[in-house]
Design a protein around this motif. Structure first.
Motif, PDB file in Angstrom:
ATOM      1  N   GLY A   1     -27.980  13.740 -41.811  1.00 19.92           N
ATOM      2  CA  GLY A   1     -26.531  13.816 -41.682  1.00 19.92           C
ATOM      3  C   GLY A   1     -26.074  14.332 -40.331  1.00 19.92           C
ATOM      4  N   ARG A   2     -26.903  14.167 -39.320  1.00 21.09           N
ATOM      5  CA  ARG A   2     -26.571  14.651 -37.972  1.00 21.09           C
ATOM      6  C   ARG A   2     -26.327  13.478 -37.031  1.00 21.09           C
ATOM      7  N   SER A   3     -25.817  13.805 -35.878  1.00 24.23           N
ATOM      8  CA  SER A   3     -25.554  12.794 -34.860  1.00 24.23           C
ATOM      9  C   SER A   3     -26.853  12.430 -34.143  1.00 24.23           C
ATOM     10  N   PRO A   4     -27.046  11.137 -33.822  1.00 18.69           N
ATOM     11  CA  PRO A   4     -28.262  10.743 -33.114  1.00 18.69           C
ATOM     12  C   PRO A   4     -28.176  10.922 -31.597  1.00 18.69           C
ATOM     13  N   TRP A   5     -27.011  11.236 -31.075  1.00 18.15           N
ATOM     14  CA  TRP A   5     -26.828  11.273 -29.627  1.00 18.15           C
ATOM     15  C   TRP A   5     -27.723  12.273 -28.904  1.00 18.15           C
ATOM     16  N   PRO A   6     -27.970  13.473 -29.429  1.00 17.46           N
ATOM     17  CA  PRO A   6     -28.883  14.375 -28.703  1.00 17.46           C
ATOM     18  C   PRO A   6     -30.294  13.799 -28.556  1.00 17.46           C
ATOM     19  N   VAL A   7     -30.714  12.981 -29.495  1.00 21.38           N
ATOM     20  CA  VAL A   7     -32.042  12.372 -29.414  1.00 21.38           C
ATOM     21  C   VAL A   7     -32.106  11.421 -28.225  1.00 21.38           C
ATOM     22  N   LEU A   8     -30.987  10.786 -27.906  1.00 20.57           N
ATOM     23  CA  LEU A   8     -30.956   9.865 -26.775  1.00 20.57           C
ATOM     24  C   LEU A   8     -31.276  10.593 -25.472  1.00 20.57           C
ATOM     25  N   LEU A   9     -30.831  11.824 -25.347  1.00 26.47           N
ATOM     26  CA  LEU A   9     -31.145  12.608 -24.146  1.00 26.47           C
ATOM     27  C   LEU A   9     -32.650  12.858 -24.032  1.00 26.47           C
ATOM     28  N   VAL A  10     -33.288  13.131 -25.147  1.00 23.67           N
ATOM     29  CA  VAL A  10     -34.742  13.332 -25.147  1.00 23.67           C
ATOM     30  C   VAL A  10     -35.449  12.030 -24.759  1.00 23.67           C
ATOM     31  N   ALA A  11     -34.970  10.908 -25.273  1.00 25.28           N
ATOM     32  CA  ALA A  11     -35.573   9.610 -24.956  1.00 25.28           C
ATOM     33  C   ALA A  11     -35.428   9.294 -23.465  1.00 25.28           C
ATOM     34  N   VAL A  12     -34.253   9.525 -22.910  1.00 23.11           N
ATOM     35  CA  VAL A  12     -34.033   9.268 -21.482  1.00 23.11           C
ATOM     36  C   VAL A  12     -34.915  10.193 -20.648  1.00 23.11           C
ATOM     37  N   ALA A  13     -35.041  11.438 -21.072  1.00 17.75           N
ATOM     38  CA  ALA A  13     -35.899  12.380 -20.344  1.00 17.75           C
ATOM     39  C   ALA A  13     -37.356  11.925 -20.365  1.00 17.75           C
ATOM     40  N   ALA A  14     -37.827  11.380 -21.485  1.00 14.98           N
ATOM     41  CA  ALA A  14     -39.205  10.886 -21.571  1.00 14.98           C
ATOM     42  C   ALA A  14     -39.418   9.723 -20.605  1.00 14.98           C
ATOM     43  N   TYR A  15     -38.452   8.828 -20.533  1.00 12.99           N
ATOM     44  CA  TYR A  15     -38.569   7.698 -19.610  1.00 12.99           C
ATOM     45  C   TYR A  15     -38.553   8.165 -18.161  1.00 12.99           C
ATOM     46  N   LEU A  16     -37.618   9.056 -17.839  1.00 10.91           N
ATOM     47  CA  LEU A  16     -37.524   9.534 -16.463  1.00 10.91           C
ATOM     48  C   LEU A  16     -38.775  10.306 -16.056  1.00 10.91           C
ATOM     49  N   LEU A  17     -39.383  11.010 -16.980  1.00  9.75           N
ATOM     50  CA  LEU A  17     -40.625  11.723 -16.679  1.00  9.75           C
ATOM     51  C   LEU A  17     -41.744  10.737 -16.338  1.00  9.75           C
ATOM     52  N   ALA A  18     -41.901   9.709 -17.145  1.00 12.14           N
ATOM     53  CA  ALA A  18     -42.955   8.720 -16.889  1.00 12.14           C
ATOM     54  C   ALA A  18     -42.697   7.979 -15.571  1.00 12.14           C
ATOM     55  N   ALA A  19     -41.456   7.569 -15.347  1.00 11.34           N
ATOM     56  CA  ALA A  19     -41.135   6.861 -14.106  1.00 11.34           C
ATOM     57  C   ALA A  19     -41.285   7.788 -12.898  1.00 11.34           C
ATOM     58  N   GLY A  20     -40.922   9.041 -13.058  1.00 12.08           N
ATOM     59  CA  GLY A  20     -41.053  10.002 -11.964  1.00 12.08           C
ATOM     60  C   GLY A  20     -42.504  10.271 -11.602  1.00 12.08           C
ATOM     61  N   VAL A  21     -43.367  10.380 -12.601  1.00 14.65           N
ATOM     62  CA  VAL A  21     -44.798  10.581 -12.324  1.00 14.65           C
ATOM     63  C   VAL A  21     -45.362   9.363 -11.595  1.00 14.65           C
ATOM     64  N   ALA A  22     -44.984   8.173 -12.022  1.00 13.55           N
ATOM     65  CA  ALA A  22     -45.454   6.958 -11.346  1.00 13.55           C
ATOM     66  C   ALA A  22     -44.951   6.921  -9.897  1.00 13.55           C
ATOM     67  N   PHE A  23     -43.710   7.268  -9.695  1.00 15.87           N
ATOM     68  CA  PHE A  23     -43.132   7.293  -8.334  1.00 15.87           C
ATOM     69  C   PHE A  23     -43.879   8.282  -7.458  1.00 15.87           C
ATOM     70  N   LEU A  24     -44.157   9.475  -8.015  1.00 18.50           N
ATOM     71  CA  LEU A  24     -44.874  10.483  -7.233  1.00 18.50           C
ATOM     72  C   LEU A  24     -46.298  10.072  -6.901  1.00 18.50           C
ATOM     73  N   LEU A  25     -46.946   9.356  -7.831  1.00 18.91           N
ATOM     74  CA  LEU A  25     -48.299   8.879  -7.548  1.00 18.91           C
ATOM     75  C   LEU A  25     -48.316   7.841  -6.429  1.00 18.91           C
ATOM     76  N   VAL A  26     -47.274   7.049  -6.345  1.00 20.64           N
ATOM     77  CA  VAL A  26     -47.228   6.021  -5.305  1.00 20.64           C
ATOM     78  C   VAL A  26     -46.781   6.613  -3.965  1.00 20.64           C
ATOM     79  N   PHE A  27     -45.715   7.389  -3.974  1.00 19.35           N
ATOM     80  CA  PHE A  27     -45.117   7.850  -2.727  1.00 19.35           C
ATOM     81  C   PHE A  27     -45.424   9.310  -2.403  1.00 19.35           C
ATOM     82  N   GLY A  28     -46.133   9.968  -3.289  1.00 21.36           N
ATOM     83  CA  GLY A  28     -46.496  11.373  -3.035  1.00 21.36           C
ATOM     84  C   GLY A  28     -47.541  11.469  -1.946  1.00 21.36           C
ATOM     85  N   THR A  29     -47.946  12.649  -1.677  1.00 22.33           N
ATOM     86  CA  THR A  29     -48.883  12.962  -0.591  1.00 22.33           C
ATOM     87  C   THR A  29     -49.896  11.959  -0.352  1.00 22.33           C
TER      88      THR A  29
END
Length: 144
Positions: A116-144
C-alpha cells in the motif's frame, strides 16, 4: 401464515436475502464489486522512458567502445581496456546495470503496491543502480 416460509417469498427478506443462501447471483446483477486500484500508469511510463533513454546511452557507449582499443599495441596503449576480459566487462556492465535497474523498478513497485505504498522511492534506487554501473564502466575506460 405465521411462518414466513409458508407464504410467497417477499423480495429482500428470508433466506434468499441472506448472503450465501439461495441461488447464485446472475452475472451483472448484485452489488458492484469493489474496484481494485489500477496500475500506476505514470510510474510505468516513467520507467519505460528511463529504460529507453538508458538503452540509447548504452548503445552509444557500446559503439564508442569499438574504438577504445585503437591505441592498444602502441606506446600509448597501456589502458585497462587493452585487456580483452576488461573490455568485455566494460561493454557488458552498463547493459547489466540497465537490466538491474528495470528489475529493481518492477519488483520494487510490485512490493510497494502490495504494502500500500508509493513505488516512486524505488525508482530512485533503480536509477542509482544504473548510474553506479555506468559510472564504473566510464571510470574503467577514462580513468587513470
Amino acid at each position: 401464515m405465521g411462518d414466513y416460509q409458508s407464504g410467497p417469498a417477499t423480495p429482500g427478506y428470508g433466506p434468499s436475502a441472506t448472503p450465501g443462501y439461495g441461488p447464485p447471483a446472475m452475472p451483472g446483477y448484485g452489488p458492484p464489486a469493489t474496484p481494485r486500484p489500477g496500475a500506476p500508469i505514470g510510474y510505468i511510463v516513467v520507467v519505460v522512458v528511463f529504460a529507453v533513454l538508458g538503452g540509447l546511452v548504452d548503445a552509444l557507449f557500446s559503439f564508442g567502445m569499438l574504438f577504445a582499443t585503437d591505441s592498444c599495441g602502441t606506446s600509448a596503449g597501456s589502458a585497462l581496456v587493452c585487456n580483452p576480459a576488461v573490455w568485455a566487462f566494460v561493454v557488458v556492465l552498463p547493459w547489466a546495470g540497465l537490466l538491474a535497474a528495470v528489475l529493481i523498478a518492477a519488483v520494487g513497485a510490485v512490493r510497494a503496491r502490495r504494502r500500500g505504498r508509493s513505488p516512486w522511492p524505488v525508482l530512485l534506487v533503480a536509477v542509482a543502480a544504473y548510474l553506479l554501473a555506468a559510472g564504473v564502466a566510464f571510470l574503467l575506460v577514462f580513468g587513470t
